[in-house]
Design a protein around this motif. Structure first.
Motif, short mmCIF file in Angstrom:
data_model
loop_
_atom_site.label_atom_id
_atom_site.label_comp_id
_atom_site.label_asym_id
_atom_site.label_seq_id
_atom_site.Cartn_x
_atom_site.Cartn_y
_atom_site.Cartn_z
N UNK A 1 0.82 -1.04 0.02
CA UNK A 1 -0.17 0.14 -0.01
C UNK A 1 1.07 1.17 0.06
N UNK A 2 2.14 1.10 0.23
CA UNK A 2 3.10 2.31 0.18
C UNK A 2 4.01 2.25 -0.97
N UNK B 1 -9.68 5.37 -8.60
CA UNK B 1 -10.16 4.49 -7.76
C UNK B 1 -9.55 3.45 -7.09
N UNK B 2 -8.40 3.14 -7.68
CA UNK B 2 -7.48 2.24 -7.07
C UNK B 2 -6.63 3.23 -6.03
N UNK B 3 -6.17 4.19 -6.21
CA UNK B 3 -5.53 4.98 -5.39
C UNK B 3 -6.24 5.31 -3.90
N UNK B 4 -7.51 5.30 -4.24
CA UNK B 4 -8.33 5.73 -3.03
C UNK B 4 -8.51 4.24 -2.18
N UNK C 1 -7.22 3.93 1.76
CA UNK C 1 -8.12 3.37 2.68
C UNK C 1 -7.42 2.31 3.39
N UNK C 2 -6.95 1.29 2.53
CA UNK C 2 -6.27 0.16 3.15
C UNK C 2 -5.06 0.36 3.93
N UNK D 1 -1.08 -4.61 5.98
CA UNK D 1 0.11 -5.40 5.97
C UNK D 1 -0.11 -6.69 4.99
N UNK D 2 -0.99 -6.29 4.11
CA UNK D 2 -1.73 -7.49 3.41
C UNK D 2 -0.28 -8.11 2.53
N UNK D 3 0.56 -7.08 2.11
CA UNK D 3 1.69 -7.75 1.18
C UNK D 3 2.83 -6.69 1.31
#
Ligand SMILES: C[S@@+](CC[C@H](N)C(=O)[O-])C[C@H]1O[C@@H](n2cnc3c(N)ncnc32)[C@H](O)[C@@H]1O
Length: 280
Positions: free
Chosen positions: A244-245, A255-258, A262-263, A271-273
């Motif tokens: 996410x960073x 939409x993807x940036x948003x 949020x995540x 911390x999903x990946x």
């Protein structure tokens, strides 16, 4: 399992399943990205390969956002690999679970660099049919990375950068650990560059269309990247970038940036990946 039937001179009908099938998702992501005016990677060789494959790429579930995400991850790993090669003129590159990734074409390493692309034998055969020969000191190896024998084919004399993208999560932890121990124990020095899922990502795996539709199973999640430092004396974590960073998220559609923003604010989900860099 992978089965290929040549349907005409230029297109291959491919029947894949499990982890092998997922290589079509990442390939398609890079191909879609290359067709975007805002392209991250400009991987036109990926687009040419996709044009030569007879496959329902809708099964991958890849969208404009996930295509840019795949390209950003590849871009980060390309950049780290380039940095290593800039510091080590005579190096070995181990590109594990290469799939149909054109990393060797994108990086176009100097002839002083020894490069190994490693994946299952069927996948290595497919690469030879679909991608141009890279030239230079290039060596494809068809094997499972968990097989004990293949590493004996790689001379142990040089600093070695091992890059593996979209692999760790398909391994069970014990096999991932054994692989890392064998690599760090064999070469005089080097780096490990790879992406991983956190355990939350492993729990949510059925939400990933490419994984679900391929019938693949993800096993190994890493929540604490420092844990791996205990697996070899001198193994040190240099970088851990959350998905996410990852640099370049401004290339994602709005939409993807948003979604990423949020995540990034939800504990657990952020911390999903990760993309990790270690030295040894
Ligand atoms: C998601 S794809 C990624 C492919 C490539 N790295 C990319 O980014 O396009 C997963 C790849 O891991 C490979 N793979 C999974 N388990 C493997 C193993 N035990 N040995 C070798 N390759 C493996 C599959 O064959 C497939 O090419």
């Amino acid at each position: 399992m992978l089965r290929c039937i040549v349907t005409d001179v230029s297109r291959e009908k491919i029947t894949l399943s499990g982890a092998q099938e997922t290589l079509l998702a990442t390939l398609y992501g890079r191909a879609l990205d290359s067709r975007s005016p805002n392209s991250v990677l400009g991987d036109h060789e990926a687009a040419r390969a996709v044009d030569r494959i007879d496959y329902d790429f809708g099964r991958t579930g890849i969208s404009a956002t996930t295509a840019a995400g795949v390209a950003l991850r590849a871009h980060q790993l390309d950049g780290w690999t380039r940095e290593f090669l800039a510091e080590h003129e005579h190096a070995t590159v181990l590109h594990l679970a290469c799939g149909l990734d054109t990393r060797v074409h994108r990086l176009a390493p100097a002839p002083t660099v020894r490069w190994f692309d490693v994946d299952y034998p069927e996948v290595v055969d497919l690469r030879e049919r679909l991608l141009p020969p890279p030239g230079g000191d290039y060596h494809p190896i068809g094997t499972s990375v968990t097989d004990e024998a293949w590493l004996d084919q790689v001379p142990s004399d040089r600093p070695t950068v091992t890059v593996f993208e979209g692999l760790s999560m398909y391994l069970i932890k014990q096999d991932g650990r054994r692989l890392i121990e064998r690599i760090t124990g064999r070469f005089p020095s080097g780096q490990l560059l790879f992406d991983c899922y956190g355990t939350i990502g492993i729990r949510l795996q059925k939400l990933v269309p490419a994984v679900r539709n391929a019938g693949a199973t993800l096993h190994w999640g890493i929540d604490d990247p420092h844990e791996l430092e205990n697996w070899h004396q001198g193994l040190r974590l240099l970088d851990a970038i959350r998905s996410v960073d990852v640099p370049g998220l401004d290339k994602l559609p709005a939409s993807g940036r948003l979604g990423m923003r949020v995540m990034a604010h939800i504990p657990g989900l952020r911390d999903i990946g990760r993309i990790l860099r270690y030295r040894f």
